[in-house]
Structures are given as C-alpha cells and as structure tokens.
Design a protein around this motif. Structure first.
Motif, PDB file in Angstrom:
ATOM      1  N   HIS A 107       0.597  -1.373   0.165  1.00  0.00           N
ATOM      2  CA  HIS A 107      -0.071  -0.027  -0.118  1.00  0.00           C
ATOM      3  C   HIS A 107       0.877   1.266  -0.200  1.00  0.00           C
ATOM      4  N   TYR A 191      -4.479   1.025  -1.859  1.00  0.00           N
ATOM      5  CA  TYR A 191      -4.142  -0.508  -2.278  1.00  0.00           C
ATOM      6  C   TYR A 191      -4.344  -0.840  -3.692  1.00  0.00           C
ATOM      7  N   GLN A 223     -13.959   2.503   4.419  1.00  0.00           N
ATOM      8  CA  GLN A 223     -13.340   2.065   3.338  1.00  0.00           C
ATOM      9  C   GLN A 223     -14.344   2.214   2.041  1.00  0.00           C
ATOM     10  N   ILE A 227     -15.597  -3.020  -2.641  1.00  0.00           N
ATOM     11  CA  ILE A 227     -14.443  -4.048  -2.619  1.00  0.00           C
ATOM     12  C   ILE A 227     -14.315  -4.678  -1.040  1.00  0.00           C
ATOM     13  N   ALA A 229     -11.953  -6.200   1.353  1.00  0.00           N
ATOM     14  CA  ALA A 229     -10.341  -6.432   1.299  1.00  0.00           C
ATOM     15  C   ALA A 229      -9.965  -6.744   3.010  1.00  0.00           C
ATOM     16  N   ASN A 274      -6.405  -6.846  -1.136  1.00  0.00           N
ATOM     17  CA  ASN A 274      -7.108  -6.494  -2.201  1.00  0.00           C
ATOM     18  C   ASN A 274      -6.834  -7.410  -3.460  1.00  0.00           C
ATOM     19  N   SER A 276      -9.308  -7.694  -5.631  1.00  0.00           N
ATOM     20  CA  SER A 276     -10.027  -6.979  -6.623  1.00  0.00           C
ATOM     21  C   SER A 276      -9.035  -6.269  -7.874  1.00  0.00           C
ATOM     22  N   ARG A 280      -8.018   0.125  -4.455  1.00  0.00           N
ATOM     23  CA  ARG A 280      -8.749   0.617  -3.305  1.00  0.00           C
ATOM     24  C   ARG A 280      -8.388   1.610  -2.496  1.00  0.00           C
TER      25      ARG A 280
END
Ligand SMILES: N=C(N)NCCCC[C@H](N)C(=O)O
Ligand SMILES: O=C(O)CCC(=O)C(=O)O
Ligand SMILES: [Fe+2]
Length: 329
Positions: A107, A191, A223, A227, A229, A274, A276, A280
C-alpha cells in the motif's frame, strides 16, 4: 481474545450520539441498549460496524474521492510530501515502504498525526514533533481532511463514552488525563488492484497490510465501496471478511483499550488483501489516548476479570514511538 465470531455485528449508535453528553439521559433505555450491544461486540469480536453515527455521508464520500485523486497523481508529485523521520514520520510513503511483521506492505499512504510542537512532551514526544505534510493538489485536501478529523474525534469520544459505560465505569472514564486531550492519527491509504501489484501471482506479495493490531483506543475505518479486502481474525484463526457497508464505519479496539479493560476487550488482529482488479482507497482515523497517558488496567475491569492485572503499565507515546521505529524500510 475474541471468540469464534463468523461475522461482524452492526450497531446503530444514534441514541448514544444523541444523548451521551447528558448525565441523566445516559440511563435512557435506548442508550443502555446500545451500551449492551457495544459490550457484546467488544468482547466477542473487538470489531463492529457503526451506523447512525451522524457524520454526513457527503463528507465520508468526499474524503475517499480526494484520496483517490491524490494517489492518481504522478509519483514525483506525491514525493513532494515524502515521509521522513525528520518530518516527524508525517507524509507520503510509497508502496512497499511500510513494513508489517518484517514484510513490506502493498500500500501507499499519507500518515498524519495531531500536531506536536517542539518540547510539548519532552523527550517522549521528540520522534513525532512536526506539522502535517498535506498535498497541495487537490487544493482543498487539507481543509476537507481537517473537517473530517474533527467529526471523527467527536464521534470517537462518544463511542468511548458508550464503551466506558459498557465496562461498568462512568461515561467520562476515558476523559481527563486518560484521553481528554486525545492524540489522533489519520492514515490516507491506497491499495493497488491485484494485476498491477506483481506479475507472479504470488499471494504473499499481495498483502495490502499484514496482520496487525491498532495502537490506541478505537479506529474508524472509512473503506472503499464495493471491494471486500479487510479481514479480521477470530479465535480459531479464521479470517472473517469485513465487507464495506454503505453508511457505516468499521470500528475496532486498539492496544491501549485492551490494557485499560484488562483484556475484557481485545485489540483484534486484522489485515487487508485487495484481490480485486480495482485500486482500493481507505481513510482510517485512529482515536488515541493522551500522548503522555500512563495506561494500566482499570480497577473496575480488574475486579470483573478475576482480580489480577493482566498487563503492566504502558505509556501510549512510548508504544507509538516503538511502532514508528520499526514500521518503515
Ligand atoms: N496507527 C496505526 N494503528 N497504524 C496501523 C498500521 C498497521 C501497519 C503497521 N506497519 C504495523 O505493523 O503496525
Ligand atoms: O484498509 C483497511 O480497511 C484497514 C486499514 C488498517 O487496518 C490500518 O490502517 O490500520
Ligand atoms: Fe489496522
């Protein structure tokens, strides 16, 4: 330490928000209902969602939008506010610069702390002395975040009033020299989506933030929508997802509250992965004790947990300092 919870409870705290500053109305049945739910959630999971918190939805969205805008900027631009020890650990850190359990996190972030002026806490506060490094672009970043911080501080104080009652104390247990002059931390975090992190599909390199506990009293996690996470570890070691629920914050217990409550409430391990493809964002606000607070189990909590203090005395500022010294490459 927590239980085998399989999901994270949702608590509508609106009665607490409306009435917690009124000495008579803290005995209101609606407030006591919230207090009971807080107690159960803190004992069982150390994590809960809060709804009915009163922070404007538009502000909650705006801070995420402005966060995304910042991380979208070219690297050189972000480096203009680079974090350093000399800047009191405030500012921008690139992907891989923050370390959790010895492993670089996937991150990037801007770390902000309550301002600490030179000499304010003597040698204890030296490491964190400084002012925040806010992005100049977008220009309204600072004003927006400062407004957000002030809402979060107020909400956290109210949640701590509920938690104080839940522990069997008086509503102001965490005011005065404990957290009446609360320190705070804000982490503005991004992220990367899974495909852009690495080409090797190695899951251990895709940890957005490794398993950790938070350091202070309570955290308010704002958040990204859509997503999932954030994961929270239960007693048997399973990772329970904390998916985003629109209109809520995820709220969790920090290390200092674990000590003050003599372990009645635990600071639960959590991590971020994450998986996805989408980038994020997350804005985490940490409500902490007074920087120089000496923290040891409260008598009311000691009595409820067998009469023995499970933890020795800690000083919040020392706890934070030891984290800062090991959190960066
Ligand atoms: N101020 C707080 N609580 N920050 C949470 C950061 C967690 C990651 C950090 N590298 C760590 O290992 O603690
Ligand atoms: O990104 C998240 O959902 C949580 C981040 C977190 O746990 C932290 O910064 O301490
Ligand atoms: Fe955390």
């Amino acid at each position: 330490m927590a239980t085998d919870f399989k999901s994270i409870p949702i608590i509508d705290i609106s009665p607490l928000v409306a009435k917690c500053d009124d000495p008579e109305r803290v005995q209101d049945p609606d407030v006591l209902e919230v207090v009971g739910q807080l107690d159960q959630a803190c004992r069982e999971a150390g994590f809960f969602y809060v709804k009915g918190h009163g922070i404007p939805d538009s502000l909650i969205k705006d801070v995420k939008n402005v966060t995304r805008k910042f991380f979208d900027l070219p690297y050189e631009e972000k480096l203009k506010i680079k974090l350093s020890a000399a800047a009191g650990y405030r500012g921008y850190q690139r992907i891989g610069e923050n370390i959790t359990n010895g492993i670089p996190d996937m991150h990037e972030a801007i770390d902000c702390y309550r301002e600490v002026t030179p000499g304010m806490y003597g040698t204890l506060g030296k490491i964190i002395e400084g002012v925040n490094q806010w992005p100049h672009d977008p220009p309204y970043f600072k004003v927006l975040m400062e407004e957000y911080i002030s809402f979060c501080a107020d909400l956290s104080r109210k949640i701590m009033r509920g938690i104080a009652l839940a522990l069997g104390g008086s509503a102001d247990e965490f005011e005065g020299e404990r957290a009446g002059d609360a320190f705070w931390v804000l982490r503005v975090i991004g992220y990367p989506g899974v495909s852009s992190t690495n080409g090797q599909n190695a899951p251990e390199n895709d940890i957005g933030c490794g398993a950790h506990t938070d350091y202070g009293l309570v955290t308010l996690v704002n958040q990204d929508d859509g997503i999932t996470a954030l994961q929270v570890r239960n007693l048997s070691g399973e990772w329970i997802s904390a998916p985003p629920i629109p209109g809520t914050f995820v709220c969790n217990i920090g290390d200092m509250l674990k000590i003050w409550s003599n372990g009645m409430y635990d600071s639960t391990l959590h991590r971020v992965i994450n998986t996805s493809p989408k980038y994020r964002v997350c804005v985490a606000y940490f409500y902490e004790p007074n920087f120089d607070a000496a923290v040891e189990p409260l008598d009311i909590c000691k009595e409820k947990t067998g009469g023995i203090k499970k933890f020795g005395k800690a000083v919040y500022g020392e706890h934070l300092s030891s984290k800062l010294e090991t959190n960066f490459v």
